[in-house]
Design a protein around this motif. Structure first.
Motif, short mmCIF file in Angstrom:
data_model
loop_
_atom_site.label_atom_id
_atom_site.label_comp_id
_atom_site.label_asym_id
_atom_site.label_seq_id
_atom_site.Cartn_x
_atom_site.Cartn_y
_atom_site.Cartn_z
N THR A 350 12.09 42.73 -53.19
CA THR A 350 12.98 42.24 -54.24
C THR A 350 12.68 40.76 -54.50
OG1 THR A 350 14.71 43.80 -53.62
CG2 THR A 350 15.37 41.91 -54.95
N THR A 351 12.46 40.43 -55.77
CA THR A 351 12.15 39.05 -56.16
C THR A 351 13.24 38.53 -57.08
OG1 THR A 351 9.78 39.52 -56.02
CG2 THR A 351 10.44 37.53 -57.22
N VAL A 352 13.75 37.33 -56.76
CA VAL A 352 14.78 36.68 -57.58
C VAL A 352 14.16 35.44 -58.25
CG1 VAL A 352 17.06 35.63 -57.63
CG2 VAL A 352 16.56 37.48 -56.00
N ASN A 353 14.22 35.36 -59.60
CA ASN A 353 13.63 34.21 -60.31
C ASN A 353 14.63 33.06 -60.41
OD1 ASN A 353 15.41 34.88 -62.37
ND2 ASN A 353 13.86 35.94 -63.61
N ASP A 354 14.19 32.00 -61.11
CA ASP A 354 15.04 30.81 -61.23
C ASP A 354 16.34 31.07 -61.94
OD1 ASP A 354 13.07 29.43 -59.94
OD2 ASP A 354 12.14 28.64 -61.77
N LYS A 355 16.35 32.10 -62.76
CA LYS A 355 17.57 32.42 -63.50
C LYS A 355 18.51 33.33 -62.71
CE LYS A 355 15.16 32.10 -67.96
NZ LYS A 355 14.84 32.83 -69.21
N GLY A 356 18.09 33.66 -61.50
CA GLY A 356 18.93 34.54 -60.69
C GLY A 356 18.73 36.01 -60.98
N GLU A 357 17.72 36.32 -61.77
CA GLU A 357 17.44 37.72 -62.11
C GLU A 357 16.53 38.32 -61.03
OE1 GLU A 357 17.49 37.13 -66.97
OE2 GLU A 357 15.61 37.03 -65.86
N SER A 358 16.84 39.53 -60.64
CA SER A 358 16.07 40.16 -59.56
C SER A 358 15.34 41.40 -60.05
CB SER A 358 16.99 40.54 -58.40
OG SER A 358 17.93 41.51 -58.81
N THR A 359 14.20 41.63 -59.45
CA THR A 359 13.43 42.86 -59.69
C THR A 359 13.04 43.43 -58.33
OG1 THR A 359 11.36 41.60 -59.82
CG2 THR A 359 12.52 42.06 -61.89
N THR A 360 13.07 44.75 -58.23
CA THR A 360 12.73 45.43 -56.98
C THR A 360 11.62 46.44 -57.23
OG1 THR A 360 14.99 45.19 -56.16
CG2 THR A 360 13.63 46.83 -55.08
N VAL A 361 10.61 46.39 -56.39
CA VAL A 361 9.49 47.34 -56.50
C VAL A 361 9.19 47.88 -55.10
CG1 VAL A 361 8.47 46.20 -58.50
CG2 VAL A 361 7.78 45.51 -56.20
N ALA A 362 8.55 49.02 -55.07
CA ALA A 362 8.14 49.60 -53.79
C ALA A 362 6.97 48.82 -53.24
CB ALA A 362 7.75 51.06 -53.97
N GLY A 363 7.06 48.47 -51.98
CA GLY A 363 5.98 47.75 -51.35
C GLY A 363 5.08 48.69 -50.56
N GLU A 364 4.04 48.12 -50.00
CA GLU A 364 3.17 48.91 -49.14
C GLU A 364 3.92 49.27 -47.87
OE1 GLU A 364 -0.39 46.81 -48.37
OE2 GLU A 364 -1.08 46.82 -50.45
N LYS A 365 3.54 50.37 -47.28
CA LYS A 365 4.22 50.78 -46.06
C LYS A 365 3.88 49.80 -44.94
CE LYS A 365 5.26 55.62 -46.77
NZ LYS A 365 5.33 56.94 -46.13
N LEU A 366 4.86 49.51 -44.12
CA LEU A 366 4.70 48.58 -43.03
C LEU A 366 4.29 49.35 -41.78
CD1 LEU A 366 5.05 45.64 -42.01
CD2 LEU A 366 7.40 46.28 -41.38
N SER A 367 3.13 49.01 -41.24
CA SER A 367 2.59 49.71 -40.09
C SER A 367 3.05 49.05 -38.80
CB SER A 367 1.07 49.74 -40.16
OG SER A 367 0.53 50.40 -39.02
N VAL A 368 3.79 49.78 -37.99
CA VAL A 368 4.26 49.31 -36.69
C VAL A 368 3.40 49.96 -35.61
CG1 VAL A 368 6.18 49.23 -35.07
CG2 VAL A 368 6.59 48.95 -37.52
N GLY A 369 2.84 49.15 -34.74
CA GLY A 369 1.94 49.67 -33.71
C GLY A 369 2.65 50.21 -32.49
N GLU A 370 1.83 50.62 -31.49
CA GLU A 370 2.37 51.18 -30.26
C GLU A 370 3.31 50.20 -29.56
OE1 GLU A 370 2.16 54.03 -28.84
OE2 GLU A 370 0.44 55.10 -29.69
N ASN A 371 3.01 48.90 -29.69
CA ASN A 371 3.83 47.90 -29.01
C ASN A 371 5.08 47.51 -29.79
OD1 ASN A 371 2.66 46.55 -31.11
ND2 ASN A 371 1.69 44.94 -29.86
N GLY A 372 5.32 48.20 -30.92
CA GLY A 372 6.50 47.91 -31.72
C GLY A 372 6.36 46.71 -32.63
N GLN A 373 5.13 46.17 -32.75
CA GLN A 373 4.93 44.97 -33.57
C GLN A 373 4.32 45.34 -34.93
OE1 GLN A 373 2.66 41.92 -31.67
NE2 GLN A 373 4.32 41.35 -30.24
N ALA A 374 4.70 44.50 -35.91
CA ALA A 374 4.12 44.61 -37.24
C ALA A 374 3.99 43.21 -37.82
CB ALA A 374 5.01 45.48 -38.13
N THR A 375 2.99 43.04 -38.67
CA THR A 375 2.79 41.77 -39.35
C THR A 375 2.85 41.98 -40.85
OG1 THR A 375 1.37 40.99 -37.55
CG2 THR A 375 1.20 39.82 -39.65
N PHE A 376 3.57 41.09 -41.51
CA PHE A 376 3.65 41.20 -42.97
C PHE A 376 3.76 39.86 -43.60
CE2 PHE A 376 7.91 41.47 -41.23
CZ PHE A 376 8.68 40.67 -42.10
#
Length: 376
Positions: A350-376
């Motif tokens: 979700t992105t909010v611009n200077d006018k306070g307007e927001s847009t939401t789009v589907a992002g890439e899937k977040l990959s969580v490894g065996e150790n429970g960690q993810a980087t984004f």
């Protein structure tokens, strides 16, 4: 029989002989009952006749009348039944039929025995007694002009029931797009027929290869069969034609390591027991009823899995802020019960611009490894 007398020249003598031969009829009737009774099936009988105290011959061709009663009416058919060495030729009767055997000598002992159909789930009674044999003696009242009839009434009752097992999913975390959600759930069904009864019936599952028929030969301990099925949410496996008294035990593979709660079993209005083995495996067990209108068991296996959402918000402020700069984050997930967290998680941005307007789009899937960690 002889008579001795003296003939006088002045008297006229008369000797009269009267031969009396009394006989009776034997009627064998067949009724098939129960939710699994086969009314079109022919059941086998044997008949033996024993001579009376006078040694009257019983080997003969006896006149018979076969009466068949159906919903469409009653029909009769005449014939003969041959008795040789005291044993009659094979007798076969279906539901609603009676066989009348005419002219059996008075004093003859008769024994009618039906073939044993216990292994096929039938209980045989003669009158009100559970037995496969009817015995009696042809007795004729002195001076009667009517031939008496003796009846052996055989009833074969066979009851069967049905078993349906349905998979239900509950909770907020069963969406197929979520990681570690099962596509299907592995269920095991163990069936045991009553002692000395064949385990028969059929079963239909969503996967054609997992459908089939049961045909396990009766044993003194009870014929058994274990079957395994893979069910998705709202899918069922259905068993039909199971012998009354067949016991069932239903278990499911544990999915607690994927965040599911232990399965919940219910049997509706049926009498069943929910328990847990020494190894911690939950199960439901019970017996198939046979009474008409009450011979269906519906088992439900419910799996609940709940999940939540995590939001990470980024705000850039200050006179030197770089709002276009991409910042990198590391996420560490830990579960106290050791639930598997590895997987690809759906995201939205979700992105909010200077006018306070927001847009939401589907992002890439977040990959969580065996150790429970993810980087984004």
């Amino acid at each position: 029989l002889s008579v001795t007398n003296t003939i006088s020249s002045t008297e006229e003598r008369e000797v009269a002989y009267t031969n009396i031969r009394d006989t009776g009829d034997l009627i064998i009737s067949k009724t098939v009952a129960g939710t699994g009774g086969e009314e079109d099936r022919a059941f086998d009988f044997t008949l033996t006749l024993e001579k009376n105290e006078h040694g009257a011959n019983v080997d003969d061709d006896y006149k018979t009348t076969l009466t068949t009663t159906t919903d469409e009416g009653t029909t009769t058919e005449t014939g003969t039944l041959t008795v040789s060495n005291g044993t009659a030729s094979l007798i076969q009767l279906t539901h609603g039929q009676t066989l009348t055997i005419e002219g059996i000598p008075e004093g003859t002992k008769y024994t009618v025995t039906e073939t044993d159909y216990t292994a096929e789930g039938y209980v045989t009674t003669v009158g009100t007694v559970e037995t496969r044999t009817a015995t009696g003696v042809i007795e004729v009242e002195e001076g009667t002009d009517e031939r008496p009839a003796f009846t052996a009434t055989f009833t074969n009752e066979r009851n069967v029931g049905d078993l349906t097992i349905t998979k239900e999913l509950e909770g907020t975390g069963t969406d197929a797009s979520y990681p570690n959600v099962q596509e299907s759930y592995h269920i095991k069904v163990e069936l045991t027929a009553p002692k000395n009864v064949d385990l028969v019936g059929s079963y239909t599952a969503p996967i054609a290869e997992q459908s089939g028929t049961l045909d396990e030969t009766a044993t003194a301990e009870g014929a058994t069969k274990t079957l395994e099925f893979d069910l998705k949410g709202d899918q069922s496996v259905e068993f039909t034609g199971l012998p009354e008294g067949t016991t069932y035990t239903v278990t499911e593979t544990s999915y607690t390591h994927l965040g599911y709660k232990e399965p919940e079993f219910s049997a509706g209005s049926a009498t069943a027991t929910v328990g847990e083995t020494e190894d911690g495996v939950k199960y439901v067990t019970g017996a198939i009823p046979g009474e008409e209108g009450k011979n269906s068991v519906a088992i439900t296996v419910a799996n609940e899995r709940n999940t939540g959402s995590l939001s990470v918000e980024k705000i850039v402020e200050g006179t030197g802020a770089q709002p276009e700069k991409v910042f990198t984050f590391t996420l560490q997930l830990t579960h106290n019960d050791g639930v598997q967290l590895k997987g690809n998680y759906p995201t939205t941005i979700t992105t909010v611009n200077d006018k306070g307007e927001s847009t939401t789009v589907a992002g890439e899937k977040l990959s969580v490894g065996e150790n429970g960690q993810a980087t984004f």
